[in-house]
Enzyme design. Structure first.
Site, PDB file in Angstrom:
ATOM      1  N   SER A   1       0.808  -1.233   0.000  1.00 39.43           N
ATOM      2  CA  SER A   1       0.000   0.000   0.000  1.00 39.43           C
ATOM      3  C   SER A   1       0.833   1.271   0.000  1.00 39.43           C
ATOM      4  O   SER A   1       0.382   2.327   0.447  1.00 39.43           O
ATOM      5  CB  SER A   1      -0.957   0.010   1.205  1.00 39.43           C
ATOM      6  OG  SER A   1      -1.784  -1.128   1.196  1.00 39.43           O
ATOM      7  N   ARG A   2       2.062   1.173  -0.493  1.00 37.91           N
ATOM      8  CA  ARG A   2       2.982   2.317  -0.577  1.00 37.91           C
ATOM      9  C   ARG A   2       3.360   2.865   0.798  1.00 37.91           C
ATOM     10  O   ARG A   2       3.862   3.972   0.918  1.00 37.91           O
ATOM     11  CB  ARG A   2       2.394   3.446  -1.451  1.00 37.91           C
ATOM     12  CG  ARG A   2       2.241   3.062  -2.924  1.00 37.91           C
ATOM     13  CD  ARG A   2       3.608   2.796  -3.555  1.00 37.91           C
ATOM     14  NE  ARG A   2       3.539   2.541  -4.972  1.00 37.91           N
ATOM     15  CZ  ARG A   2       3.517   1.318  -5.520  1.00 37.91           C
ATOM     16  NH1 ARG A   2       3.501   0.257  -4.746  1.00 37.91           N
ATOM     17  NH2 ARG A   2       3.493   1.181  -6.818  1.00 37.91           N
ATOM     18  N   LEU A   3       3.125   2.090   1.860  1.00 39.00           N
ATOM     19  CA  LEU A   3       3.515   2.503   3.207  1.00 39.00           C
ATOM     20  C   LEU A   3       4.887   1.899   3.517  1.00 39.00           C
ATOM     21  O   LEU A   3       5.051   1.051   4.397  1.00 39.00           O
ATOM     22  CB  LEU A   3       2.457   2.065   4.227  1.00 39.00           C
ATOM     23  CG  LEU A   3       1.084   2.729   4.043  1.00 39.00           C
ATOM     24  CD1 LEU A   3       0.066   2.158   5.019  1.00 39.00           C
ATOM     25  CD2 LEU A   3       1.199   4.245   4.212  1.00 39.00           C
TER      26      LEU A   3
END
Length: 210
Positions: free
Chosen positions: A188-190
């Site tokens: 999630s691009r985290l």
């Protein structure tokens, strides 16, 4: 092709402050060894970014050739990057190892290595690469490929009759890091980002938002 639709989700590993070593060079060496074991393609390839003579950023891919107190690479001192480093002795390095979903960013001051270090690496290179260092006026405009072919023949003839020497305009640089960031891709691009920042004689470690 819809370029904006190209994406990859990262999920192989995680990275926390509790996972990293106190010294960033030791941490880099650990990650580099993992990249070698993962058979990363061109594992020592890195983007070297400098400040152009016109004040704009400039970047290109080079190969890391040593890691000790700093990050060592070699080039033509009269090349575009050499001229830029002469004017502004700072640079940034970026390593990307997609097989491990990892990136390392390094910033710091750059200094020339000792001539003995440049000699040692130069004479470890294949003969063709040694000749190439004499042949190419790196970054300068040339009329055609024939220019290189003709000069190569002349240089090969010259050093067939005498011992090879290192060109005075060719040698190494060592980037002494002031900031090193380790990036691990996450879902999630985290992503996980751990930064080492040199403050005085000590490294301060912090987590950054992705």
């Amino acid at each position: 092709m819809n370029i904006s639709a190209i994406r990859k989700d990262y999920s192989i590993k995680s990275l926390d402050i509790s996972d990293v070593k106190l010294d960033p060079i030791a941490q880099f060496n650990a990650w580099f060894d993992e990249a070698i074991n993962a058979e990363v393609l061109e594992v020592n390839a890195m983007t070297v970014s400098t400040l152009g003579l016109d004040g704009t950023p400039n970047a290109r891919i080079l190969l890391l050739k040593g890691i000790d107190t700093g990050f060592v690479f070699f080039t033509n001192y009269k090349s575009e990057k050499g001229q830029e480093l002469e004017m502004n002795k700072t640079a940034a390095l970026t390593f990307f190892w997609p097989e491990l979903e990892r990136q390392v960013r390094v910033r710091g001051k750059v200094e020339k290595v000792f001539e003995e270090e440049s000699d040692a690496y130069f004479f470890s290179r294949p003969t063709g690469s040694q000749i190439g260092a004499w042949v190419s006026p790196q970054s300068q405009e040339i009329a055609s490929r024939d220019y290189l072919s003709i000069k190569q023949i002349a240089v090969e003839k010259e050093f067939a009759e005498k011992d090879m020497v290192r060109p005075p305009h060719w040698g190494g640089y060592r980037l002494m890091a002031s900031t090193i960031e380790f990036w691990q891709g996450r879902p999630s691009r985290l992503h996980d980002r751990i930064r080492y920042e040199l403050q005085g004689d000590s490294w301060v470690i912090a987590r950054l938002a992705p």
